[in-house]
Write an enzyme that holds these catalytic residues in place. Structure first.
Site, PDB file in Angstrom:
ATOM      1  N   ILE A 131     -61.912  35.581 -38.148  1.00 39.13           N
ATOM      2  CA  ILE A 131     -60.463  35.780 -38.176  1.00 39.13           C
ATOM      3  C   ILE A 131     -59.874  34.818 -39.199  1.00 39.13           C
ATOM      4  O   ILE A 131     -60.092  33.610 -39.136  1.00 39.13           O
ATOM      5  CB  ILE A 131     -59.856  35.607 -36.766  1.00 39.13           C
ATOM      6  CG1 ILE A 131     -60.420  36.736 -35.888  1.00 39.13           C
ATOM      7  CG2 ILE A 131     -58.328  35.640 -36.818  1.00 39.13           C
ATOM      8  CD1 ILE A 131     -59.897  36.802 -34.482  1.00 39.13           C
ATOM      9  N   ALA A 136     -59.353  29.558 -40.830  1.00 34.28           N
ATOM     10  CA  ALA A 136     -60.075  30.735 -40.329  1.00 34.28           C
ATOM     11  C   ALA A 136     -61.051  30.254 -39.270  1.00 34.28           C
ATOM     12  O   ALA A 136     -61.238  29.041 -39.083  1.00 34.28           O
ATOM     13  CB  ALA A 136     -60.834  31.411 -41.467  1.00 34.28           C
ATOM     14  N   LYS A 137     -61.639  31.149 -38.549  1.00 36.55           N
ATOM     15  CA  LYS A 137     -62.702  30.785 -37.608  1.00 36.55           C
ATOM     16  C   LYS A 137     -63.576  32.003 -37.405  1.00 36.55           C
ATOM     17  O   LYS A 137     -63.110  33.147 -37.528  1.00 36.55           O
ATOM     18  CB  LYS A 137     -62.087  30.364 -36.263  1.00 36.55           C
ATOM     19  CG  LYS A 137     -62.973  29.491 -35.438  1.00 36.55           C
ATOM     20  CD  LYS A 137     -62.944  28.067 -35.939  1.00 36.55           C
ATOM     21  CE  LYS A 137     -63.777  27.137 -35.116  1.00 36.55           C
ATOM     22  NZ  LYS A 137     -63.603  25.744 -35.521  1.00 36.55           N
ATOM     23  N   GLY A 138     -64.845  31.758 -37.101  1.00 39.93           N
ATOM     24  CA  GLY A 138     -65.760  32.869 -36.863  1.00 39.93           C
ATOM     25  C   GLY A 138     -66.597  32.608 -35.646  1.00 39.93           C
ATOM     26  O   GLY A 138     -66.693  31.473 -35.170  1.00 39.93           O
ATOM     27  N   ASP A 144     -70.123  25.068 -36.449  1.00 46.67           N
ATOM     28  CA  ASP A 144     -69.285  24.773 -35.279  1.00 46.67           C
ATOM     29  C   ASP A 144     -70.249  24.722 -34.092  1.00 46.67           C
ATOM     30  O   ASP A 144     -71.434  24.395 -34.284  1.00 46.67           O
ATOM     31  CB  ASP A 144     -68.224  25.881 -35.139  1.00 46.67           C
ATOM     32  CG  ASP A 144     -67.085  25.506 -34.222  1.00 46.67           C
ATOM     33  OD1 ASP A 144     -66.237  24.708 -34.622  1.00 46.67           O
ATOM     34  OD2 ASP A 144     -67.041  25.993 -33.078  1.00 46.67           O
TER      35      ASP A 144
END
Ligand code: NAD
Length: 401
Positions: A50, A95-97, A136
């Site tokens: 996202i 953003a992050k996934g 992460d």
């Protein structure tokens, strides 16, 4: 989490006089990528990336492999990344996934296949000038190296600036492993300086003596002669010793496979007792929401440093504030990691590899400037530090969006 993040943004937005349209502009997500990864063994895993905002620079944020990953959580974390990069004023977005998977259930080959397939699906949307993911929860330099290799194969990119958190041999930066803990030391020491407390004796307790927590202790022991660690815990509990504990000895004990509650020196404590330890600073480096409505009244420290993401929930924050306890918020306190990621990306783009001294010097100066800026804002706008950090970040995002 998404609801709480949005509520915080709305609250601070209202305080600084933003209108509904401006607040909506901050909350808006640029792109939502959601797809299935199908492994050769037939397993299917839901995956996300996202991209919240690239208004201030390429998207930036980690990828987690965890069975609880869901789209709302990824969206909240992506939004928080935009706020963090803006709060410390580095030219990146947020953003992050994530992949909904328990990586412990995969063998090494399957883990590599999953990592490479994630990149195959996302390749058109990421890259050194578009979106630069990082490790992460449950992802590490080895996984990132596979991802970089896959991205380079597909795109022909040779900079290795497509991801950060790589191994040193794979183009990673010196100092990345210690960056978040080191950043916590810089932020706390700068805050104390601004409050006229430099050189004073400071006692502290660490909840979560893992990667971030242990580096906080190691750097503090080396560079802050007046600070003393009196307590530390991991998931097993830990110890309290009124005359001081030595982070390097604790680190050796952990490396040899020990659990802190079996450390042998000091008094055994559990994690609830750690929260109520009689120290000046409570360093939270484990999990989210560990200080909440049920235990906020037990905190004796005058300062709480949020090295984990969201360890003090909103209700607890209000209760602590009412008692005059200062919370130094995650988007500032743990930003050392993303700052060194930014420095890694710069090194890759310029085909350089900096010394640890150069990396630490840059980290120091970027973080100090951020603390001064946010502290000034909290004084001039009569806000707590979390509100001030959010206000500064939101205004920067709005200006660019
Ligand atoms: P880690 O897994 O290395 O360390 C976490 C530590 O917390 C471990 O020692 C674990 O035993 C302990 N722990 C787990 N449950 C606990 C509990 N209930 N009570 C007390 N201790 C407990 O993880 P890390 O990389 O050090 O990250 C710690 C936190 O910091 C996470 O919330 C992470 O999201 C956040 N964070 C990390 C980075 C980074 O660069 N690694 C950057 C920003 C934020």
């Amino acid at each position: 989490m998404l609801h709480a993040t949005h509520e915080q943004i709305k609250l601070v937005g209202n305080k600084i006089g933003l209108n509904t349209e401006e607040i909506e502009r901050i909350l808006e997500v640029d792109a939502h990528h959601e797809f299935d990864i199908i492994l050769k063994n037939g397993q299917k895993h839901k995956a996300f990336r996202i991209q919240h905002s690239d208004a201030r620079g390429p998207y930036k944020g980690g990828i987690r492999f965890h069975p609880d990953v869901d789209s709302d959580e990824v969206k909240a974390l992506a939004t928080l990344m935009s706020l963090k990069t803006a709060a410390v004023n580095i030219p990146l977005g947020g953003a992050k996934g994530g992949v909904r998977v328990d990586p412990k259930m995969l063998n090494l080959k399957e883990l590599e296949e999953l990592s490479r397939k994630y990149v195959q699906k996302l390749a058109p949307h990421i890259g050194p000038n578009k979106d630069i993911p990082a490790p992460d929860v449950n992802t590490d330099p080895r996984i990132i190296d596979w991802m970089v290799d896959e991205y380079s194969r597909i795109s022909g990119d040779t900079t290795r600036g497509s991801f950060t958190g790589k191994s040193i041999d794979g183009g990673g930066s010196e100092g990345r492993d210690a960056a978040t803990g080191r950043g916590g030391v810089i932020v706390l020491s700068e805050y104390l300086r601004l409050k006229g407390m430099s050189g004073k004796k400071v006692s502290y307790a660490i909840q979560g003596f893992g990667n971030v927590g242990s580096f906080f202790g190691l750097v503090a022991a080396k560079e802050q002669k007046n600070w003393r660690m009196l307590a530390a815990t991991d998931s097993s509990g830990g110890i309290y010793e009124k005359n001081s504990l030595w982070p390097s000895e604790l680190e050796d004990f952990k490396k040899s496979g020990g659990r802190l509650r079996d450390y042998g020196i000091g008094q055994k404590i559990n994690n609830d007792e750690l929260v109520s330890a009689n120290v000046d600073v409570l360093v939270l480096a484990a999990l989210g929401s560990v200080v909440n409505e049920s235990n906020a009244h037990l905190v004796k420290a005058k300062i709480v440093l949020e090295l984990a993401n969201g360890p003090v929930d909103d209700k607890a924050h209000k209760l602590l504030e009412a008692r005059g306890v200062i919370v130094i918020p995650d988007i500032l306190a743990n930003a050392g990691g993303v700052i060194v990621s930014y420095l890694e990306w710069l090194q890759n783009l310029n085909q350089e590899h900096w010394t640890i001294n150069k990396v630490n010097k840059q980290l120091n100066s970027l973080l100090k400037e951020a603390v001064i800026n946010i502290f000034d804002r909290s004084v001039s706008s009569k806000m707590n530090i979390k509100e001030a950090a959010l206000a500064v970040a939101m205004e920067r995002i709005l200006m660019a969006r």
